[in-house]
Design an enzyme around this catalytic site. Structure first.
Site, PDB file in Angstrom:
ATOM      1  N   ARG A  10      -9.795 -16.310 -29.644  1.00  0.00           N
ATOM      2  CA  ARG A  10      -9.110 -17.535 -30.046  1.00  0.00           C
ATOM      3  C   ARG A  10      -8.415 -18.184 -28.855  1.00  0.00           C
ATOM      4  O   ARG A  10      -7.915 -17.492 -27.964  1.00  0.00           O
ATOM      5  CB  ARG A  10      -8.044 -17.202 -31.098  1.00  0.00           C
ATOM      6  CG  ARG A  10      -8.609 -16.840 -32.455  1.00  0.00           C
ATOM      7  CD  ARG A  10      -9.294 -18.017 -33.117  1.00  0.00           C
ATOM      8  NE  ARG A  10      -8.363 -19.085 -33.454  1.00  0.00           N
ATOM      9  CZ  ARG A  10      -7.706 -19.170 -34.605  1.00  0.00           C
ATOM     10  NH1 ARG A  10      -7.909 -18.279 -35.547  1.00  0.00           N
ATOM     11  NH2 ARG A  10      -6.875 -20.160 -34.834  1.00  0.00           N
ATOM     12  N   ARG A 283       1.396  -6.467 -38.785  1.00  0.00           N
ATOM     13  CA  ARG A 283       0.362  -7.161 -39.531  1.00  0.00           C
ATOM     14  C   ARG A 283      -0.030  -6.219 -40.656  1.00  0.00           C
ATOM     15  O   ARG A 283       0.033  -4.990 -40.485  1.00  0.00           O
ATOM     16  CB  ARG A 283      -0.867  -7.404 -38.646  1.00  0.00           C
ATOM     17  CG  ARG A 283      -0.846  -8.679 -37.869  1.00  0.00           C
ATOM     18  CD  ARG A 283      -2.155  -8.934 -37.135  1.00  0.00           C
ATOM     19  NE  ARG A 283      -2.591  -7.785 -36.367  1.00  0.00           N
ATOM     20  CZ  ARG A 283      -3.568  -6.981 -36.738  1.00  0.00           C
ATOM     21  NH1 ARG A 283      -4.216  -7.176 -37.867  1.00  0.00           N
ATOM     22  NH2 ARG A 283      -3.914  -5.961 -35.985  1.00  0.00           N
ATOM     23  N   LEU A 386       3.538  -4.021 -29.731  1.00  0.00           N
ATOM     24  CA  LEU A 386       4.541  -4.825 -29.037  1.00  0.00           C
ATOM     25  C   LEU A 386       5.833  -4.936 -29.828  1.00  0.00           C
ATOM     26  O   LEU A 386       6.907  -5.154 -29.259  1.00  0.00           O
ATOM     27  CB  LEU A 386       3.976  -6.220 -28.751  1.00  0.00           C
ATOM     28  CG  LEU A 386       2.708  -6.222 -27.893  1.00  0.00           C
ATOM     29  CD1 LEU A 386       2.219  -7.653 -27.682  1.00  0.00           C
ATOM     30  CD2 LEU A 386       2.952  -5.560 -26.541  1.00  0.00           C
ATOM     31  N   ALA A 388       7.528  -2.635 -31.222  1.00  0.00           N
ATOM     32  CA  ALA A 388       8.451  -1.579 -30.770  1.00  0.00           C
ATOM     33  C   ALA A 388       9.203  -2.043 -29.516  1.00  0.00           C
ATOM     34  O   ALA A 388      10.417  -1.831 -29.373  1.00  0.00           O
ATOM     35  CB  ALA A 388       7.664  -0.309 -30.464  1.00  0.00           C
ATOM     36  N   ASP A 508     -39.357   9.659   0.736  1.00  0.00           N
ATOM     37  CA  ASP A 508     -38.864  10.772  -0.086  1.00  0.00           C
ATOM     38  C   ASP A 508     -39.546  10.659  -1.457  1.00  0.00           C
ATOM     39  O   ASP A 508     -40.011   9.582  -1.833  1.00  0.00           O
ATOM     40  CB  ASP A 508     -37.332  10.650  -0.207  1.00  0.00           C
ATOM     41  CG  ASP A 508     -36.768  11.528  -1.290  1.00  0.00           C
ATOM     42  OD1 ASP A 508     -37.114  12.723  -1.304  1.00  0.00           O
ATOM     43  OD2 ASP A 508     -35.994  11.026  -2.131  1.00  0.00           O
ATOM     44  N   ASP A 510     -38.596  12.549  -5.078  1.00  0.00           N
ATOM     45  CA  ASP A 510     -37.758  12.454  -6.285  1.00  0.00           C
ATOM     46  C   ASP A 510     -36.593  11.478  -6.095  1.00  0.00           C
ATOM     47  O   ASP A 510     -35.895  11.525  -5.084  1.00  0.00           O
ATOM     48  CB  ASP A 510     -37.183  13.826  -6.635  1.00  0.00           C
ATOM     49  CG  ASP A 510     -38.259  14.777  -7.080  1.00  0.00           C
ATOM     50  OD1 ASP A 510     -38.643  14.720  -8.244  1.00  0.00           O
ATOM     51  OD2 ASP A 510     -38.747  15.560  -6.222  1.00  0.00           O
TER      52      ASP A 510
HETATM   53  C1  GDG Z   1      -3.110  -5.961 -30.873  1.00  0.00           C
HETATM   54  C2  GDG Z   1      -3.174  -4.425 -30.886  1.00  0.00           C
HETATM   55  C3  GDG Z   1      -1.534  -4.404 -29.025  1.00  0.00           C
HETATM   56  C4  GDG Z   1       4.594 -10.099 -36.086  1.00  0.00           C
HETATM   57  N1  GDG Z   1       5.026 -10.635 -37.206  1.00  0.00           N
HETATM   58  C5  GDG Z   1       5.484 -11.866 -36.925  1.00  0.00           C
HETATM   59  C6  GDG Z   1       5.314 -12.069 -35.564  1.00  0.00           C
HETATM   60  N2  GDG Z   1       4.758 -10.962 -35.075  1.00  0.00           N
HETATM   61  C7  GDG Z   1       4.402 -10.742 -33.655  1.00  0.00           C
HETATM   62  C8  GDG Z   1       5.224  -9.660 -33.025  1.00  0.00           C
HETATM   63  C9  GDG Z   1       4.313  -9.150 -31.933  1.00  0.00           C
HETATM   64  C10 GDG Z   1       2.916  -9.410 -32.469  1.00  0.00           C
HETATM   65  O1  GDG Z   1       3.045 -10.290 -33.571  1.00  0.00           O
HETATM   66  C11 GDG Z   1       2.241  -8.140 -32.991  1.00  0.00           C
HETATM   67  O2  GDG Z   1       1.772  -7.406 -31.898  1.00  0.00           O
HETATM   68  P1  GDG Z   1       1.415  -5.863 -31.965  1.00  0.00           P
HETATM   69  O3  GDG Z   1       1.207  -5.364 -30.617  1.00  0.00           O
HETATM   70  O4  GDG Z   1       2.514  -5.152 -32.648  1.00  0.00           O
HETATM   71  O5  GDG Z   1       0.119  -5.705 -32.888  1.00  0.00           O
HETATM   72  P2  GDG Z   1      -1.366  -6.405 -33.060  1.00  0.00           P
HETATM   73  O6  GDG Z   1      -1.252  -7.741 -33.658  1.00  0.00           O
HETATM   74  O7  GDG Z   1      -2.142  -5.428 -33.871  1.00  0.00           O
HETATM   75  O8  GDG Z   1      -2.003  -6.537 -31.601  1.00  0.00           O
HETATM   76  C12 GDG Z   1      -1.855  -3.854 -30.408  1.00  0.00           C
HETATM   77  C13 GDG Z   1      -1.653  -5.904 -28.969  1.00  0.00           C
HETATM   78  O9  GDG Z   1      -2.896  -6.341 -29.483  1.00  0.00           O
HETATM   79  C14 GDG Z   1      -1.493  -6.429 -27.551  1.00  0.00           C
HETATM   80  O10 GDG Z   1      -2.419  -5.899 -26.689  1.00  0.00           O
HETATM   81  O11 GDG Z   1      -0.203  -4.038 -28.714  1.00  0.00           O
HETATM   82  O12 GDG Z   1      -1.941  -2.455 -30.373  1.00  0.00           O
HETATM   83  O13 GDG Z   1      -3.481  -3.936 -32.196  1.00  0.00           O
HETATM   84  O14 GDG Z   1       4.486  -9.878 -30.768  1.00  0.00           O
HETATM   85  O15 GDG Z   1       6.414 -10.224 -32.581  1.00  0.00           O
HETATM   86  N3  GDG Z   1       5.709 -13.206 -34.947  1.00  0.00           N
HETATM   87  C15 GDG Z   1       6.272 -14.174 -35.723  1.00  0.00           C
HETATM   88  N4  GDG Z   1       6.408 -14.043 -37.054  1.00  0.00           N
HETATM   89  C16 GDG Z   1       6.051 -12.923 -37.685  1.00  0.00           C
HETATM   90  O16 GDG Z   1       6.171 -12.833 -38.919  1.00  0.00           O
HETATM   91  N5  GDG Z   1       6.674 -15.290 -35.126  1.00  0.00           N
END
Ligand code: GDG
Length: 735
Positions: A10, A283, A386, A388, A508, A510
């Site tokens: 995207r 998510r 992220l 965490a 050569d 082989d």
């Molecule tokens: C993939 C990989 C890897 C969440 N809810 C809301 C919201 N968020 C934002 C968070 C965070 C992001 O979405 C989620 O990122 P994650 O890393 O936790 O998870 P994935 O979406 O599965 O991402 C993962 C990542 O790619 C990066 O390489 O870490 O392992 O699966 O930034 O803040 N943001 C808003 N409203 C929400 O309700 N505005």
């Protein structure tokens, strides 16, 4: 000016059409932030899907979209509804996503979706190829585009390509089940640099490369045809300042400026002296372990009832991929669990779980982060996670506790969090109690260290480090001494060949004239090869010599009716044309009976290996063995042999998946010198793939055209990719 092109499924834009009017706004996600400086630099470009299918766009709208995105330095890849259903919801999210997260039972292998995945990767390649020139750099993102690096490389070999995988790379035992595994790996290997979040994912990937493609890997370099592919880990960070600053700003809000959500959160906290909030944000995805987390919370309330009416789990589950049945099932399961637990434990003044199934604006996200005493992030598998990191960044008072699954990539860098196994409810319940009761000093000392690390290794730093490594791959070629045998070099060589009066071709066998087989006796010359050799051998003023480590008996059988020049056993025996075999070196063989039992112990301990007993040498072949075990065994064997042979006039040669022990006084270099001494050659060509051929390259005069097959350190002047190119080159000598 060279440019950098970013490619992701995207675009970092949200595009909406209302009443034929187009609105775009930039996405605020982590990736968009991290890539900002890369994207803004020079004439950078971001290529991806707009989020609108071809069916949703008429010609007029399509042009509007193109114009609007190009103002943001973006270009779109046109996708149809069929593409989105089969490539995105289908193959990406029903095959790759579950498989790479170890959810084998959810993984579908559907040929039509694989076809769509290939088609769409080609559509991305088409747009990329329209937009790049030699010297440009391309950075491809994530599992939707695993085939793209090769599709770009095949058409544009002179661009630098990086790839980053945002999800885990699974262990070989999982990945091997994938029906199109070779194609996928070759797709990725179109890159110059492959990045993963953690060392474990890198290790798993290399293990698949070694076992499935049987490629040579040295540390984190993969030898792939005539290139080196680098593999490394780059743990993705967050926009630390954005979250930290938002939390600081939040702390300064007056009561009336606070959001409705924040007021409700405050109400809970102020309700009792020990009232605490536990946060969960993800998510809605089965990899995130949402049902497990709820069940573990239930287990906790039963085990430690003193926390009832005091703690509340605030759970934000963001709708995701709701077209995929597994996600619909997860939603139902989550709804039911929350309903059951709230029904069971709620009192008139308390509900244990506050559950939001929606996405929230950024400010509300900050409300949740800053108000929660504990964040409970317990994915079953997660590439990084992220959330965490964001929770930690918002703890401006350095209070709060993070409970984190050891299955999240983030756990590798966040040792100061309380790490748990998401499947162990007992451990989660006890850890939650520990977290809720943790003294402030301890919270502070843990958060301080975590914050320092996150601040230093931000998402911008991550992108910069990746780009730095990617740019460094541009200099790898300079390390290889040999030049590629290209058209220009060939022209020079063939014109020298034509002019020459006495020509010598040393070949050569082989790995040069024929490819490697699991059983060396299967590498017989085929009719095409014989035809080429016949033609070469019949040329006027041309001596062709096949010079090999093979034993005389095998060549006698294979070339029985041929009047070729043959040198066997690394230079022990020589047969020139129709003459009889002649022994060049007189060698002892009594050492063999001492060395054989040692090799046998290695065969017994290393399945798939065997000993080839030649007249004057012993070879231990490990082509079919497990590559990682073989690597350990070759080091062991080398150590054992080196100490044994030191006063025996023997040498150990490491060949292509073989270790050979032979007399030191014989080698292809000596044999080649002897041959040279017979005549005054004014054209010499020598080609070989192995260590043993290096002796030959070394002995030949400076004017010789020496060619290495493969891409390794060599004394030869030129290199070619593989046996097919060798044959092509040899047939050109006969034209
Ligand atoms: C993939 C990989 C890897 C969440 N809810 C809301 C919201 N968020 C934002 C968070 C965070 C992001 O979405 C989620 O990122 P994650 O890393 O936790 O998870 P994935 O979406 O599965 O991402 C993962 C990542 O790619 C990066 O390489 O870490 O392992 O699966 O930034 O803040 N943001 C808003 N409203 C929400 O309700 N505005």
């Amino acid at each position: 000016m060279n440019k950098t092109v970013i490619v992701s499924n995207r675009l970092p834009l949200q595009i909406q059409i209302e009443n034929n009017i187009l609105k775009t706004k930039p996405s605020v996600g982590g990736l968009a932030t991290g890539m900002k400086s890369v994207h803004e630099d020079g004439n950078g470009l971001w290529i991806g899907w707009s989020g609108l299918t071809e069916e949703e766009l008429n010609e007029d709208l399509s042009n509007k979209v193109k114009n609007a995105v190009s103002k943001q330095k973006c270009a779109t890849v046109p996708l149809t509804q069929y593409d989105v259903n089969n490539f995105y919801f289908g193959f990406s999210n029903k095959t790759l996503w579950p498989l790479f997260h170890y959810f084998m039972e959810y993984t579908e292998f559907e040929n039509s979706q694989w076809e769509s995945y290939k088609t769409v990767n080609q559509k991305f390649a088409d747009v990329v190829l329209e937009n790049i020139n030699d010297g440009d750099t391309v950075w491809v993102h994530d599992y939707q585009l695993l085939l793209l690096p090769k599709l770009i490389r095949d058409k544009k070999p002179n661009v630098t390509i990086g790839f980053f995988l945002h999800i885990p790379f699974p262990s070989y035992e999982i990945f091997r089940t994938f029906p199109w595994r070779e194609e996928l790996l070759n797709g990725m290997l179109g890159s110059d640099l492959l990045g993963f979040h953690t060392y474990d994912y890198e290790r798993h990937f290399l293990s698949s490369i070694k076992r499935i493609l049987r490629l040579d890997v040295k540390f984190n370099d993969i030898q792939y045809h005539d290139r080196i592919v680098k593999v490394d880990s780059f743990p993705m960070g967050i926009d630390y300042d954005k979250f930290h600053d938002a939390a600081l700003k939040h702390a300064s809000l007056k009561k009336e400026e606070k959001s409705e959500l924040q007021r409700r959160l405050d109400d809970h906290i102020q309700a009792g002296s020990n009232a605490k909030l536990i946060l969960s944000i993800d998510r809605m995805d089965y990899t995130k372990g949402i049902p497990n987390r709820i069940k573990a919370f239930e287990y906790f309330l039963n085990k430690y009832p003193e926390f009832k009416e005091k703690v509340r789990l605030v759970m934000l589950a963001v709708p995701s991929r709701s077209d995929v049945p597994q996600y619909q099932k997860l939603k139902r399961e989550t709804d039911e669990l929350v309903g059951r637990i709230n029904g069971q434990f709620a009192t008139v003044s308390w509900t244990p779980i506050w559950y939001f199934y929606r996405s929230m604006p950024f400010d509300n996200l900050i409300d949740l982060y800053v108000s929660s005493h504990v964040a409970m992030i317990t994915p079953i598998r997660d590439g990084m996670n992220l959330v965490a990191k964001e929770y930690i960044a918002t703890r401006t008072n350095q209070d709060g506790v993070l409970i984190l699954s050891e299955m999240a990539g983030a756990s590798k860098e966040m040792n100061e969090a309380l790490l748990i196994n998401p499947n162990n409810f007992e451990e989660i319940a006890d850890t939650l109690k520990h977290a809720l009761e943790m003294p402030f000093d301890e919270q502070q000392s843990r958060i301080k260290i975590l914050q320092k690390r996150l601040q230093r290794y931000s998402v911008e730093k991550w992108a910069k480090e990746f780009m730095k490594s990617l740019n460094a791959t541009k200099n790898i070629d300079a390390v290889i001494v040999a030049k590629k045998m290209n058209e220009e070099n060939q022209d020079t060589m063939f014109s020298a060949f034509k002019k020459a009066k006495k020509r010598l071709l040393l070949l050569d066998y082989d790995g040069t004239l024929v490819g490697f087989k699991n059983n060396p006796l299967d590498a017989k010359p085929d009719t095409n090869l014989i035809a080429t050799l016949d033609k070469l051998n019949n040329q006027e003023q041309t001596d062709v010599v096949i010079i090999s480590g093979r034993d005389r008996e095998t060549f006698e059988k294979w070339f029985a009716n041929k009047n070729y020049n043959l040198i066997t056993d690394h230079g022990v025996w020589l047969k020139s044309k129709a003459n009889d075999w002649n022994m060049l070196e007189r060698l002892k063989t009594d050492w063999m009976e001492n060395i054989t039992p040692i090799l046998e112990t290695f065969v017994d301990r290393t399945p798939g290996t065997f000993i080839e007993k030649k007249k004057y040498s012993l070879a231990w072949h490990y082509r079919k063995a497990d590559p990682e075990l073989a690597q350990i065994r070759t080091i062991e064997l080398n150590t054992v042999l080196t100490s044994l042979i030191s006063n025996n006039d023997l040498s150990v040669l490491k060949g292509n998946k073989v270790i050979e022990i032979k007399s030191s006084s014989v080698n292809k270099g000596r044999a080649a010198s002897r041959w040279l001494a017979q005549k005054n050659y004014d054209f010499i060509f020598a080609i070989g793939d192995d260590w043993t051929d290096e002796y030959m390259f070394e002995e030949l005069p400076e004017t010789a055209f020496t060619v290495k097959v493969g891409f390794k350190k060599t004394q030869a002047k030129y290199y070619v990719k593989g046996t097919e190119i060798v044959r092509d080159l040899l047939s050109k000598f006969t034209n």
